[in-house]
Design a protein around this motif. Structure first.
Motif, PDB file in Angstrom:
ATOM      1  N   SER A  79       0.822  -1.153   0.063  1.00  0.00           N
ATOM      2  CA  SER A  79       0.081   0.250   0.097  1.00  0.00           C
ATOM      3  C   SER A  79       0.856   1.155  -0.143  1.00  0.00           C
ATOM      4  O   SER A  79       1.912   1.171   0.536  1.00  0.00           O
ATOM      5  CB  SER A  79      -0.929   0.175   1.199  1.00  0.00           C
ATOM      6  N   HIS A  82       2.089   1.844   3.563  1.00  0.00           N
ATOM      7  CA  HIS A  82       3.191   1.117   4.127  1.00  0.00           C
ATOM      8  C   HIS A  82       4.444   1.635   3.352  1.00  0.00           C
ATOM      9  O   HIS A  82       5.444   1.776   4.022  1.00  0.00           O
ATOM     10  CB  HIS A  82       2.758   0.021   3.927  1.00  0.00           C
ATOM     11  N   PHE A 199      -2.223   4.081  11.455  1.00  0.00           N
ATOM     12  CA  PHE A 199      -2.556   3.122  10.351  1.00  0.00           C
ATOM     13  C   PHE A 199      -2.243   1.649  11.221  1.00  0.00           C
ATOM     14  O   PHE A 199      -1.382   1.053  11.004  1.00  0.00           O
ATOM     15  CB  PHE A 199      -1.800   3.327   9.370  1.00  0.00           C
ATOM     16  N   ASP A 201      -3.664  -1.223  10.795  1.00  0.00           N
ATOM     17  CA  ASP A 201      -3.840  -2.018  10.038  1.00  0.00           C
ATOM     18  C   ASP A 201      -2.430  -2.354   9.262  1.00  0.00           C
ATOM     19  O   ASP A 201      -2.226  -3.186   8.679  1.00  0.00           O
ATOM     20  CB  ASP A 201      -4.957  -2.096   9.055  1.00  0.00           C
ATOM     21  N   GLU A 202      -2.050  -1.162   8.865  1.00  0.00           N
ATOM     22  CA  GLU A 202      -0.661  -1.247   7.988  1.00  0.00           C
ATOM     23  C   GLU A 202       0.541  -1.508   8.785  1.00  0.00           C
ATOM     24  O   GLU A 202       1.434  -1.866   8.023  1.00  0.00           O
ATOM     25  CB  GLU A 202      -0.887  -0.008   7.108  1.00  0.00           C
TER      26      GLU A 202
END
Length: 204
Positions: A79, A82, A199, A201-202
């Motif tokens: 992503s 990231h 973030f 989730d990242e």
């Protein structure tokens, strides 16, 4: 860098080192450009060729170029958040002298002995704070230019601007905490923690 570029970079580092010392000892507003030129053993004209404004004596660095180069070299599979965030952590390692992982990094002498002083000055001096936020646009643009290499994705540039702004905001919070604690915490880890907070989730 060729020999001429190296000499220019060495002159810039020497001038900036004297500037930071004087700014810390006397205060930013109480130190003139002429004071810095005299301490560095150069003429004011020479100083202005390297640093067009007084604010540049604190804010000028090589990190925009380095960030762009490292982002461009990373795989595009992950992503944007990231990809950008991981690069900011790595560049922070180089800034504090713990991340010269390649011969190119080491030879460029990018570790910044005055980095903590620069961050403190940036936070405590209104004129520098204003210029810093303005310079964030240049950093964002360097990031966007480095990742926007897919003409088939018309929305990539928009998403890159958003991701760069968000990651830089998290990094700035980490920089402020680091300076408030006198550089005690590990800066790359602190930036990673800030990115994780923003973030999850990242950067789990």
């Amino acid at each position: 860098m060729d020999l001429r570029q190296r000499r220019r970079a060495e002159t810039q580092r020497a001038i900036q080192s004297h500037a930071l010392r004087l700014f810390v000892e006397r205060g930013y507003d109480s130190t003139t450009v002429a004071d810095v030129a005299h301490a560095a053993g150069v003429s004011p004209m020479t100083l202005y060729r390297h640093f067009p404004t007084k604010e540049d004596l604190v804010l000028t660095d090589q990190y925009d170029r380095l960030i762009a180069e490292q982002i461009a070299a990373t795989p595009a599979a992950g992503s944007l958040v990231h990809r950008i965030g991981s690069t900011l952590v790595q560049v922070a390692r180089i800034a504090v002298g713990s991340g010269a992982d390649t011969a190119a990094d080491a030879s460029a002498n990018l570790s910044d002995e005055g980095f903590l002083d620069r961050v403190r000055l940036m936070i405590s001096t209104p004129a520098l704070r204003a210029r810093h936020w303005d310079s964030q646009f240049a950093t964002q643009k360097a990031i966007v230019d480095a990742v926007c290499d897919d003409p088939a994705d018309p929305d990539l540039e928009f998403r890159a601007w958003v991701a760069a702004a968000a990651c830089l905001a998290a990094m700035n919070v980490a920089l402020m905490r680091w300076a408030e604690q006198d550089g005690g915490p590990d800066l790359p880890a602190l930036i990673a923690d800030a990115l994780s907070a923003a973030f999850a989730d990242e950067f789990a």
